[in-house]
Design an enzyme around this catalytic site. Structure first.
Site, PDB file in Angstrom:
ATOM      1  N   ARG A 415       0.723  -1.304   0.144  1.00  0.00           N
ATOM      2  CA  ARG A 415       0.166  -0.130   0.148  1.00  0.00           C
ATOM      3  C   ARG A 415       1.019   1.049  -0.180  1.00  0.00           C
ATOM      4  O   ARG A 415       0.546   2.222  -0.720  1.00  0.00           O
ATOM      5  CB  ARG A 415      -1.027  -0.052   1.053  1.00  0.00           C
ATOM      6  CG  ARG A 415      -1.781   1.143   1.168  1.00  0.00           C
ATOM      7  CD  ARG A 415      -2.909   1.247   2.302  1.00  0.00           C
ATOM      8  NE  ARG A 415      -4.181   2.121   2.077  1.00  0.00           N
ATOM      9  CZ  ARG A 415      -4.116   3.462   2.316  1.00  0.00           C
ATOM     10  NH1 ARG A 415      -2.990   4.200   2.507  1.00  0.00           N
ATOM     11  NH2 ARG A 415      -4.988   4.191   2.073  1.00  0.00           N
ATOM     12  N   CYS A 416       1.908   1.207   0.626  1.00  0.00           N
ATOM     13  CA  CYS A 416       2.736   2.320   0.867  1.00  0.00           C
ATOM     14  C   CYS A 416       3.411   2.715  -0.465  1.00  0.00           C
ATOM     15  O   CYS A 416       3.658   3.912  -0.913  1.00  0.00           O
ATOM     16  CB  CYS A 416       4.004   2.159   1.931  1.00  0.00           C
ATOM     17  SG  CYS A 416       3.410   1.865   3.511  1.00  0.00           S
ATOM     18  N   MET A 417       3.636   1.538  -1.305  1.00  0.00           N
ATOM     19  CA  MET A 417       4.522   1.704  -2.501  1.00  0.00           C
ATOM     20  C   MET A 417       3.560   2.150  -3.733  1.00  0.00           C
ATOM     21  O   MET A 417       3.828   2.327  -5.042  1.00  0.00           O
ATOM     22  CB  MET A 417       5.159   0.598  -3.000  1.00  0.00           C
ATOM     23  CG  MET A 417       6.432   0.133  -2.034  1.00  0.00           C
ATOM     24  SD  MET A 417       7.431  -1.238  -2.694  1.00  0.00           S
ATOM     25  CE  MET A 417       5.996  -2.458  -2.509  1.00  0.00           C
TER      26      MET A 417
END
Length: 426
Positions: A415-417
């Protein structure tokens, strides 16, 4: 700047004829996403300055790129259009005037004028092609790159031993944080840490000048000039009416309230903003490192964010009588609060590492709770979090695993990426 696929982002979008941005949930079928492929900026990490640049370790570039390419290909294999931040930005610099304007703004934010280097750096950056210049700004400019004869002041020769004029930007592959899509607009974020504050400038220029977005009246709900920090890892769109935002180490209560008021005023569909306070520490950096939505009624959670009685501080903001003041109510039970705001009879919280004291802590450190939903009940996760992944499957979730030995060193998961640009409504 070599990308795996040609993503010239003109009218061949999967969403032709629709608004350029549409994100009304965490789980709607993902159609377009923005990534940043790790580059030379990762190789400019050195042990002495890891803390300054917010890293705990140094990824090995060939492998982190291979893993990131696998991530991108996993998304493409499910029919998702993958855009790259670095390519979008190059395409946004459509004139020499815009290019110079960006360099001036970037150098100003880097405080390059403090050591008298701004004029020399500007000349140096303009000596490159646009693509090379963007790569250079992202990867960092070493002092040794500038010819000594161009150093005209004593303090330039006698400067400290820090090796960079412009710091590398190794956190760029976490595209979730500098900006966040909400509805048909986005926040362009004031980021808390100095090492990351320049990152949202790229998205500001993309929205203003890239042909895909320019002139499309894309609303900016909160811009990067707002003085209080907010980051995309804390912003979760639970439904077309409800947003959850973490009050975290990186996101302030003042920014959340301002965003809520702007949404209530300008985007009629959003009715509630649920502010969830999480521990302010690096291990629990953003809300999405401890909590993500994986299906209509299912969520991952890291149990350690809960207090001794299993409670959290949760504030529900709604439109108030006075346009400048929200109505605020308080809750402590996350499960009950989610059922209330989403209108569900029941929800399932899936604990990271199965709730085991050791496994949960280990897998959360490697982002076991940080899943990217690409459709209801379909998520992308790191392969190393095998206990969490198996528990997701036992709860009926399809799990697409990606290799993560080097990607995980940056302390951020799938999700962060990824920054979703367009999701189907649910």
């Amino acid at each position: 700047m070599k990308l795996i696929a040609d993503n010239t982002c003109q009218e061949k979008s999967l969403n032709k004829g629709k608004p350029p941005i549409n994100v009304t949930s965490e789980i709607g079928r993902l159609r377009t996403v923005m990534l940043k492929r790790p580059g030379k900026e990762v190789e400019n990490l050195v042990p002495e300055y890891l803390h300054r640049l917010l890293f705990d370790d140094i990824p090995y570039l060939p492998i982190i790129q291979k893993e990131h390419d696998f991530f991108a290909e996993t998304l493409r294999s499910r029919g998702i259009e993958v855009l790259y931040l670095e390519q979008l930005f190059v395409e946004a610099l459509t004139s020499e005037e815009i290019k110079i304007q960006f360099i001036d703004e970037m150098l100003r934010e880097c405080h390059a004028h403090v050591n008298g280097a701004s004029i020399v750096l500007k000349e140096y950056l303009l000596s490159f092609s646009t693509e090379q210049m963007v790569d250079k700004i992202m990867s960092g400019v070493l002092k040794k790159e500038i010819d000594s004869e161009k150093k005209t002041h004593l303090y330039e020769f006698m400067d400290d031993h820090y090796p960079f004029y412009l710091d590398p930007m190794p956190n760029l592959y976490f595209t979730r944080d500098p900006a966040a899509s909400i509805g048909n607009g986005l926040t362009i974020n004031k980021m808390r840490e100095p090492a990351r504050q320049r990152e949202s400038l790229f998205m500001e220029y993309i929205i203003k000048y890239h042909p895909r977005f320019a002139g499309k009246d894309v609303p900016v709900w909160l811009d990067r000039d707002y003085p209080f920090s907010i980051e995309g890892g804390d912003e979760l769109v639970l439904s077309k009416e409800v947003i959850a935002i973490g009050v975290s180490e990186r996101t302030s209560a003042k920014a959340i309230e301002k965003l809520a008021l702007n949404l209530f005023k300008k985007q009629a569909s959003f009715k509630k903003v649920m502010a969830v306070e999480i521990p302010k520490c690096r291990a629990f950096m953003h809300l999405d490192t401890v909590f993500t939505m994986v299906d209509y009624d299912k969520f991952t959670i890291h149990p350690e964010i809960l207090g001794p009685q299993g409670n959290l501080n949760i504030y529900i903001l709604e439109k108030g009588v006075d346009e400048g003041t929200p109505k605020i109510s308080f809750r402590t039970d996350l499960q009950e609060a989610l059922k209330e705001v989403l209108g569900l009879d029941d929800i399932i919280l899936i604990p990271c590492g199965g709730g085991d004291e050791i496994a949960a802590s280990r897998e959360q450190w490697n982002d076991g709770s940080n899943t990217l939903a690409i459709a209801p009940g379909v998520v992308v996760t790191y392969d190393r979090n095998y206990i969490s992944n198996e528990l997701l499957r036992k709860n009926g979730i399809e799990v697409l695993e990606i290799p993560s030995s080097e990607l995980s060193r940056g302390r951020g998961g799938p999700r962060c990426m990824s920054m979703p640009i367009f999701r189907e409504d649910i």
